[in-house]
Design an enzyme around this catalytic site. Structure first.
Site, PDB file in Angstrom:
ATOM      1  N   HIS A   1       7.866   0.652  -2.618  1.00 46.62           N
ATOM      2  CA  HIS A   1       7.124   1.475  -1.653  1.00 46.62           C
ATOM      3  C   HIS A   1       6.882   0.692  -0.355  1.00 46.62           C
ATOM      4  CE1 HIS A   1       3.996   4.029   0.042  1.00 46.62           C
ATOM      5  NE2 HIS A   1       3.191   2.982   0.082  1.00 46.62           N
TER       6      HIS A   1
ATOM      7  N   HIS B   1       7.088   1.313   4.117  1.00 43.34           N
ATOM      8  CA  HIS B   1       6.284   0.830   5.256  1.00 43.34           C
ATOM      9  C   HIS B   1       7.055  -0.051   6.238  1.00 43.34           C
ATOM     10  CE1 HIS B   1       2.422   2.483   4.182  1.00 43.34           C
ATOM     11  NE2 HIS B   1       2.576   2.078   2.937  1.00 43.34           N
TER      12      HIS B   1
ATOM     13  N   GLU C   1       1.053   7.354   5.271  1.00 42.67           N
ATOM     14  CA  GLU C   1       1.574   7.536   3.908  1.00 42.67           C
ATOM     15  C   GLU C   1       2.405   8.818   3.744  1.00 42.67           C
ATOM     16  OE1 GLU C   1       1.681   5.386   1.708  1.00 42.67           O
ATOM     17  OE2 GLU C   1       0.068   3.970   2.094  1.00 42.67           O
TER      18      GLU C   1
ATOM     19  N   SER D   1       9.653   6.461   0.219  1.00 36.09           N
ATOM     20  CA  SER D   1       9.923   5.680  -0.994  1.00 36.09           C
ATOM     21  C   SER D   1       9.950   6.554  -2.243  1.00 36.09           C
ATOM     22  CB  SER D   1       8.884   4.559  -1.146  1.00 36.09           C
ATOM     23  OG  SER D   1       7.584   5.114  -1.237  1.00 36.09           O
TER      24      SER D   1
END
Ligand code: FE2
Length: 204
Positions: free
Chosen positions: A10, A15, A55, A74
Site C-alpha cells: 500500500h 502513496h 487515501e 494499491s
C-alpha cells in the site's frame, strides 16, 4: 480494500508515486499543516478529509474519472469498482467531505472527485483558513522545517523570504522552459503572503 495493518505494498504502490508529484505533495502537506494547533473537532474533520483524498480520492482528467487515492491504487479490486457506476461520485467540497461517514473494511460507497490537485489544494487552503488556532505556522523550504510564527524575528524572516522569491520570479518567467516553475513559485509566494498577514494579525 483498506486494512489498518502495516502494508508495504500500500505504501509503495499507493502513496510513494503520488508524492513524487509536486502539486499533490503540496496538497498532502496542506492537510498536515492545517492540523497544527487545530482544535480536536477539526483534527477529526482533517482526518476524514485525508481519507477521502490521499487515501480514496478521485479526480477528473479530460472528462474521465481517475483514481489517485493510495487505498485505490494499491487495491486492484476497488480500483475497478470505483470506476463503475455503483459508487456515488460527488463534487469536491471540503466542508461536506469532512462530515461524511465512511466504512473502513469495505469498498467505499461514496467518492469525492476533484477537478485537479491544484483546485483541491486551493479549496482546502480556503477551508483550513477558517480554523481558529492560537498561532500561525509555516513550512520553511530553506530549512525544511515547520516554523511557528510567534516572534517578531520569525515574521521578519518570512517577509525576507517573500521578498527574495519575488525578486527571483521575473528571471524564471523570462524563460518558457521555467514557466511552470514560475507559476508554482508565484502561488507559493501568495500563500506565504497570506501566512504573513495571518501572523501579523495574531501578534497584534
Ligand atoms: Fe495509506
Amino acid at each position: 480494500m483498506y486494512t489498518p495493518e502495516p502494508d508495504v505494498c500500500h505504501e509503495l504502490l499507493g502513496h510513494v508515486p503520488l508524492l513524487a508529484d509536486p502539486t499533490f505533495a503540496q496538497f498532502s502537506q496542506e492537510i498536515g499543516m492545517a492540523s497544527l494547533g487545530a482544535p480536536d473537532d477539526w483534527i477529526d474533520k482533517l482526518a476524514t478529509l485525508y481519507w477521502f483524498t490521499v487515501e480514496f480520492g478521485m479526480c477528473k482528467e479530460k472528462n474521465t474519472y481517475k483514481a489517485y487515492g493510495a487505498g485505490l491504487l494499491s487495491s486492484f479490486g476497488e480500483l475497478q469498482y470505483c470506476l463503475t457506476d455503483k459508487p456515488e461520485k460527488r463534487g469536491f467540497d471540503p466542508d461536506k467531505i469532512a462530515s461524511t461517514k465512511y466504512p473502513i473494511t469495505e469498498f467505499q460507497p461514496v467518492y469525492y472527485v476533484a477537478d485537479s490537485f491544484a483546485d483541491a489544494k486551493d479549496k482546502v487552503s480556503q477551508w483550513a483558513a477558517t480554523i481558529q488556532r492560537p498561532f500561525s505556522v509555516r513550512y520553511n523550504p530553506y530549512t525544511q522545517s515547520i516554523e511557528v510564527l510567534q516572534r517578531k524575528s520569525h515574521v521578519l524572516t518570512l517577509a525576507r523570504d517573500i521578498k527574495s522569491n519575488f525578486l527571483f520570479l521575473p528571471s524564471l518567467a523570462l524563460s518558457e522552459r521555467y514557466m511552470d516553475e514560475a507559476v508554482r513559485t508565484l502561488l507559493f509566494v501568495i500563500g506565504e503572503v497570506a501566512t504573513l498577514v495571518d501572523a501579523l494579525v495574531k501578534m497584534k
